[in-house]
Enzyme design. Structure first.
Site, short mmCIF file in Angstrom:
data_model
loop_
_atom_site.label_atom_id
_atom_site.label_comp_id
_atom_site.label_asym_id
_atom_site.label_seq_id
_atom_site.Cartn_x
_atom_site.Cartn_y
_atom_site.Cartn_z
N TRP A 1 -1.12 -118.90 95.56
CA TRP A 1 -2.29 -118.14 95.83
C TRP A 1 -1.88 -117.29 97.37
CZ3 TRP A 1 -6.21 -115.68 94.13
CH2 TRP A 1 -7.15 -115.62 94.67
N SER B 1 -4.36 -122.69 106.97
CA SER B 1 -4.97 -121.56 105.81
C SER B 1 -6.01 -120.40 106.36
CB SER B 1 -6.04 -122.47 104.68
OG SER B 1 -6.07 -121.90 103.66
N LYS C 1 -4.42 -118.00 109.53
CA LYS C 1 -4.71 -116.61 109.70
C LYS C 1 -5.19 -116.42 111.11
CE LYS C 1 -7.19 -116.45 105.15
NZ LYS C 1 -6.01 -116.54 104.08
N HIS D 1 -1.56 -126.82 98.73
CA HIS D 1 -1.98 -126.37 99.90
C HIS D 1 -2.60 -127.20 100.78
CE1 HIS D 1 -4.12 -122.69 101.91
NE2 HIS D 1 -5.16 -123.46 101.86
C1 GTR Z 1 -9.24 -119.96 100.05
C2 GTR Z 1 -9.07 -118.55 100.65
C3 GTR Z 1 -7.81 -118.46 101.27
C4 GTR Z 1 -7.57 -119.43 102.43
C5 GTR Z 1 -8.17 -121.01 101.81
C6 GTR Z 1 -8.45 -121.90 102.95
O1 GTR Z 1 -10.41 -120.09 99.12
O2 GTR Z 1 -8.81 -117.70 99.42
O3 GTR Z 1 -7.59 -117.12 101.78
O4 GTR Z 1 -8.17 -119.42 103.55
O5 GTR Z 1 -9.37 -120.70 101.20
O6 GTR Z 1 -8.78 -121.71 103.97
O7 GTR Z 1 -8.12 -123.06 102.62
#
Ligand code: GTR
Length: 415
Positions: free
Chosen positions: A345, A254, A258, A396
Site C-alpha cells: 500500500w 506512516s 509523512k 506496516h
Molecule cells: C492509512 C493511510 C496511509 C497511512 C496509514 C497510517 O490508512 O492510507 O497513508 O498513513 O493509514 O498512518 O497508518
C-alpha cells in the site's frame, strides 16, 4: 526465498561469502501478495501498470535556469520547491506571533531501571489571552558527560504517558533501546495537537491560530500542524543543557512518517528525518500511482493535505513537485526511509526511488547519498553518506528492528 537460497549456495560453493550473496538480490514484491491484493478492484499493485513518468528536475529553476551551485540551491531553488510544497501539498503555516511556554508536571529520577530521567511536560502556546496546550514526555539518559543527541517521535497512534513509557515496553517508541544507545527522546500524540479526523478542525491548533475561521486553500493542514508541534518540542530541547539540540532527529511512522519529512523540510534545525513506511504523500513518488494514490489518500484524509493536492488525483504527472523533492529539501542533512515487505500500500519501490532521485541535490551540496537504482535486499539496510534505507520483513508498523537499524544509521551521522 528459494531463489535466494539457491543463489547463496551457488556463490558459497564458488567461494563467495553468503552475506555478499544476500546483498546482491534486490527486493521485489512477493507474487502471492500482489495476487492477493490485486483481487480488490481499483488499486494497482502491478509494476507493469505503473505509468511512464518523468520526475520534476530539482536542479532546473522555474525560469528554466540550471542550478549549478550550492549557492543557487540555497538562495533560490530550494525556496521555490519549498513554496510549491507549501501551496500545493501541505499548506502554509501561520505567521501570527505567539508565546511558547513549557511546564513540567512530573519527574521520575530513576526511570528505566535507573538509566534515565523522565519528565511529563506541557507545551503551551498563547496568543493574547487565548492558549492551546498539549502534553509530551521526555527521557534523558543519565550516563553522560556531554550533551547528548536526541530523537523526537511524532506518535500518530496514542499518547504514551511517562509511567507507561517507563514501565511497559512499546516497540512503537522503543525508549529503552534509544536510551541505551545514548540518546534523549521525546514523544507527543498527533491528535493532541490537531485531531486526526475529517471534522476535527475546530478542536486543534490550526483553528486556534485562525481563531476559528475556516482555513484558506493553501493554509496548513494536519500533517503540517503535527510537524510544527515537533519543532516546538525541539524548542524545549534547546533549553535543556543535557541535550545537544544541533543533533536532533525527527521520527514518524506512516502518517507520522509523512509528517517527519515535512517537519524537517520546514525546520532546518532537524539534523535527520526518519520516515518509516510513509507511503503516499510521504517518501513514495506520487507519479508511480502504485498502492495508495493521491486520489485515494485525499478522499480518505482530506484534513492531511491542502485542497490543491487533491486536484492532482489521477493527474499526478501534472504535479509541479514530487516526493523526491521533499527529501531534497532536507539535504544536506540526513534522511532515513524504510519500507515493510508486506506494505505494498505504501509502495516500497516508490519510497526507495525517491531517495535515489534526490541524490543530485546531495551531490550538489557536496554530500554522498544513496545512488544505486536497484533496491537492497530484504533486511539489509543500505546507508550511503547522508541517506539510508531498509525494507524489513513483515507488516506496516514501527518495530524494534526498525529502531535498531535507524539508530545504527543515526550513530554514523550524530556521534
Ligand atoms: C492509512 C493511510 C496511509 C497511512 C496509514 C497510517 O490508512 O492510507 O497513508 O498513513 O493509514 O498512518 O497508518
Amino acid at each position: 526465498m528459494e531463489v535466494m537460497n539457491l543463489t547463496c549456495l551457488l556463490l558459497m560453493t564458488s567461494g563467495v561469502c553468503s552475506v555478499f550473496a544476500q546483498e546482491e538480490i534486490p527486493w521485489s514484491a512477493r507474487h502471492d501478495l500482489i495476487e492477493q491484493l490485486s483481487k480488490r478492484p481499483g488499486f494497482n499493485y502491478d509494476e507493469s501498470k505503473v505509468p511512464d513518468y518523468v520526475l520534476p528536475d530539482s536542479l532546473i529553476a522555474e525560469d528554466g535556469t540550471p542550478v549549478l551551485s550550492a549557492r543557487q540551491w540555497n538562495e533560490s531553488r530550494r525556496q521555490e520547491i519549498l513554496n510549491l510544497f507549501r501551496d500545493q501539498v501541505y499548506g502554509r503555516r501561520p505567521t501570527t506571533e505567539y508565546q511558547l511556554t513549557f511546564e513540567q508536571t512530573a519527574e521520575e529520577n530513576d526511570a528505566l531501571e535507573g538509566k534515565a530521567i523522565g519528565r511529563s511536560m506541557i507545551a503551551k502556546v498563547s496568543i493574547r489571552n487565548r492558549s492551546f496546550s498539549w502534553p509530551f514526555v521526555l527521557f534523558l539518559p543519565k550516563k553522560t558527560k556531554e550533551p547528548v543527541p536526541a530523537i523526537i517521535l511524532i506518535n500518530n497512534r496514542y499518547f504514551i504517558p511517562l509511567d507507561k513509557a517507563a514501565k511497559e515496553h512499546d516497540p512503537f517508541w522503543s525508549v529503552k533501546q534509544i536510551i541505551d544507545r545514548g540518546y534523549a527522546t521525546a514523544s507527543f500524540h498527533t491528535s493532541d495537537v490537531d485531531p486526526d479526523r475529517k471534522e476535527g478542525y475546530g478542536e486543534g491548533i490550526r483553528s486556534f491560530f485562525a481563531d476559528g475561521t475556516p482555513p484558506e486553500d493553501n493554509a496548513w493542514r494536519s500533517l503540517s500542524a503535527w510537524g510544527w508541534a515537533a519543532s516546538r518540542v525541539l524548542d524545549y530541547m534547546e533549553t535543556v543543557d543535557a541535550i545537544d539540540a544541533g543533533r536532533v532527529a525527527v521520527v514518524g511512522h506512516s502518517r507520522g512518517g509523512k509528517t517527519s519529512l515535512w517537519a524537517a523540510a520546514e525546520d532546518a534545525r532537524f539534523a535527520i528525518a526518519y520516515s518509516n513506511n510513509s507511503g503516499c504523500g510521504g517518501a513514495a513518488l506520487s507519479r508511480r500511482a502504485y498502492g495508495e494514490t493521491v486520489a485515494i489518500i485525499t478522499r480518505g484524509f482530506p484534513h492531511w493535505f491542502c485542497p490543491p493536492f487533491a486536484a492532482f488525483g489521477g493527474k499526478e504527472s501534472e504535479l509541479p513537485v514530487d516526493q523526491h523533492q521533499l527529501i531534497a529539501l532536507i539535504a544536506p542533512r540526513g534522511v532515513y526511509v524504510t519500507s515493510a515487505d508486506e506494505d505494498l500500500w505504501a509502495d516500497p519501490k516508490g519510497e526507495y526511488s525517491s531517495i535515489v532521485a534526490a541524490s543530485p541535490v546531495f551531490r550538489l551540496l557536496d554530500k554522498t547519498s544513496i545512488i544505486e537504482p536497484q533496491m537492497p535486499s530484504l533486511n539489509s539496510p543500505r546507508v550511503s553518506g547522508q541517506t539510508g534505507y531498509h525494507i524489513r520483513t513483515g507488516e506496516h508498523n514501527l518495530k524494534d528492528q526498525d529502531w535498531t537499524w535507524f539508530l545504527d544509521y543515526a550513530d554514523g551521522l550524530l556521534k
